[in-house]
Design a protein around this motif. Sequence first.
Motif, PDB file in Angstrom:
ATOM      1  N   GLN A 239      59.859 -57.084  69.579  1.00  0.00           N
ATOM      2  CA  GLN A 239      61.057 -58.241  69.508  1.00  0.00           C
ATOM      3  C   GLN A 239      61.854 -57.818  70.887  1.00  0.00           C
ATOM      4  O   GLN A 239      62.289 -56.504  71.252  1.00  0.00           O
ATOM      5  CB  GLN A 239      61.389 -58.374  68.235  1.00  0.00           C
ATOM      6  CG  GLN A 239      60.231 -58.778  67.134  1.00  0.00           C
ATOM      7  CD  GLN A 239      61.125 -58.115  65.877  1.00  0.00           C
ATOM      8  OE1 GLN A 239      61.625 -57.887  64.939  1.00  0.00           O
ATOM      9  NE2 GLN A 239      61.537 -59.882  65.133  1.00  0.00           N
ATOM     10  N   GLN A 241      65.728 -58.226  72.602  1.00  0.00           N
ATOM     11  CA  GLN A 241      67.236 -59.058  73.129  1.00  0.00           C
ATOM     12  C   GLN A 241      67.621 -59.477  74.239  1.00  0.00           C
ATOM     13  O   GLN A 241      66.765 -58.754  75.698  1.00  0.00           O
ATOM     14  CB  GLN A 241      68.310 -57.919  72.611  1.00  0.00           C
ATOM     15  CG  GLN A 241      69.449 -58.568  72.740  1.00  0.00           C
ATOM     16  CD  GLN A 241      70.088 -57.582  71.627  1.00  0.00           C
ATOM     17  OE1 GLN A 241      71.259 -57.304  72.242  1.00  0.00           O
ATOM     18  NE2 GLN A 241      70.862 -58.079  70.093  1.00  0.00           N
ATOM     19  N   CYS A 277      66.165 -66.173  68.090  1.00  0.00           N
ATOM     20  CA  CYS A 277      67.456 -66.152  67.465  1.00  0.00           C
ATOM     21  C   CYS A 277      68.255 -66.638  67.693  1.00  0.00           C
ATOM     22  O   CYS A 277      68.391 -67.111  69.175  1.00  0.00           O
ATOM     23  CB  CYS A 277      67.595 -64.859  67.030  1.00  0.00           C
ATOM     24  SG  CYS A 277      66.951 -64.256  66.112  1.00  0.00           S
ATOM     25  N   ASN A 278      69.289 -67.448  67.075  1.00  0.00           N
ATOM     26  CA  ASN A 278      70.279 -67.624  67.295  1.00  0.00           C
ATOM     27  C   ASN A 278      70.445 -69.686  68.535  1.00  0.00           C
ATOM     28  O   ASN A 278      70.843 -69.658  69.005  1.00  0.00           O
ATOM     29  CB  ASN A 278      71.371 -67.151  68.183  1.00  0.00           C
ATOM     30  CG  ASN A 278      71.698 -65.609  67.091  1.00  0.00           C
ATOM     31  OD1 ASN A 278      71.985 -65.911  65.968  1.00  0.00           O
ATOM     32  ND2 ASN A 278      71.798 -64.682  68.497  1.00  0.00           N
ATOM     33  N   PRO A 350      61.061 -64.086  64.670  1.00  0.00           N
ATOM     34  CA  PRO A 350      61.369 -64.944  66.458  1.00  0.00           C
ATOM     35  C   PRO A 350      60.910 -63.425  66.632  1.00  0.00           C
ATOM     36  O   PRO A 350      61.089 -62.136  66.750  1.00  0.00           O
ATOM     37  CB  PRO A 350      63.324 -64.926  65.989  1.00  0.00           C
ATOM     38  CG  PRO A 350      63.114 -63.525  64.739  1.00  0.00           C
ATOM     39  CD  PRO A 350      61.513 -64.148  63.983  1.00  0.00           C
ATOM     40  N   ASP A 353      66.332 -62.223  70.188  1.00  0.00           N
ATOM     41  CA  ASP A 353      66.970 -62.336  69.706  1.00  0.00           C
ATOM     42  C   ASP A 353      68.150 -63.088  71.460  1.00  0.00           C
ATOM     43  O   ASP A 353      68.129 -62.115  71.895  1.00  0.00           O
ATOM     44  CB  ASP A 353      67.865 -60.533  69.311  1.00  0.00           C
ATOM     45  CG  ASP A 353      68.909 -61.700  68.451  1.00  0.00           C
ATOM     46  OD1 ASP A 353      69.075 -62.125  68.420  1.00  0.00           O
ATOM     47  OD2 ASP A 353      69.929 -60.597  68.479  1.00  0.00           O
ATOM     48  N   VAL A 355      71.905 -63.558  72.811  1.00  0.00           N
ATOM     49  CA  VAL A 355      73.314 -63.208  72.978  1.00  0.00           C
ATOM     50  C   VAL A 355      74.123 -63.140  73.560  1.00  0.00           C
ATOM     51  O   VAL A 355      73.416 -63.581  74.967  1.00  0.00           O
ATOM     52  CB  VAL A 355      73.476 -61.115  72.239  1.00  0.00           C
ATOM     53  CG1 VAL A 355      72.386 -60.997  70.998  1.00  0.00           C
ATOM     54  CG2 VAL A 355      73.084 -60.618  73.310  1.00  0.00           C
TER      55      VAL A 355
END
Length: 356
Positions: A239, A241, A277-278, A350, A353, A355
């Motif tokens: 995973q 980010q 995500c998000n 997911p 991610d 951000v």
Amino acid sequence: GLDQVGQQQQPPWQLRQQEQRVSQAGTAAAAALVGVGSDDAAVLPAPPPGHLLVSTVDFFRSFWPDAYLLGAISANHALGDCYAMGAHPASALALAVVPFGSPAYQASELGDLLSGALEVLGNAGCELVGGHSSEGAELAAGFAVTGYVKPAELMTKSGLRVGDVLILTKPLGTGTILAAAMQGKAKGVWVSGCLQAMQVSSAAASHILQDNGCRAATDVTGFGLLGHTIEMAQASQVQVQLSLSVLPLLQGAVKCIEQGVLSSLHASNAKAAAEACNYDYLSTDARYVLLCDPQTAGGLLAGVPAQQAEACLQALKAAGYHDAKRVGSVVKGCDADCGHEQASSQQLVPLVDVVV
């Protein structure tokens, strides 16, 4: 599409005419065409001992009314797959669709396309050994490229490791800017910057990444940054980010998105957002939309060990990749269910991610 073209292999004499034209124009790479048309297939030397062969192909319709630029950019785009794997491109076959028209017009268009391609391929040390052309409604071009790489130097999508820093070598935004240009909504400086970015080779970047311990990379092209990140995360079972605030973007890309201008491929790419995500929180942010923007001759997305990331970035910038940025990291490992619905909870695990 290919279903609309009349299959008509380019006669050897016409390819030789293009060879002579390119040679007369002073292109150093013209020697790459010597022998084209003399046999039914190209005869290639074996790769150096201890090397693997890699083979790739890319093809697309013209996005700009200039055959020379299409040849140069489509060749650069095709070479990107080799560089993403750490390979040296050795030979290429050209695939071309020339618009219906007089023989003189078609010869001119094909000559310009080959001139642009030969300059790029020649600079890469890649020999153009043949090709195939057809007639169609619009200009289109592509290249099948063969290269070689030592097994220990191979970079793959499955090589990400927890703790790796994700580095992107070139800015995003070619899809939306080209779409805006077609609609008359892009400023000239935006289009100029976009065309220049698509001509930047990833050859040096590939070597720099290898020198800094990279074993995972891909070129960011038609699926956009998010789609290609998800591919790497799935293949590596990790995973990751991504950070919107540090994404390198072409001048004008955000303005084009804010005008509502999207590439024709954007809708299909946006389906990848389900694996991030998000999405609901960030979907109105123009920078998030650019994660799904399809790229032409985009940069390399690479996983570099954290302890070597800063040195890698400095080396990339020194080599001319001034927009190279740390765009994310690999945060943890996961199993084969990542990115798929789990039967027990029907929840999507997911992969990415995103951000601010």
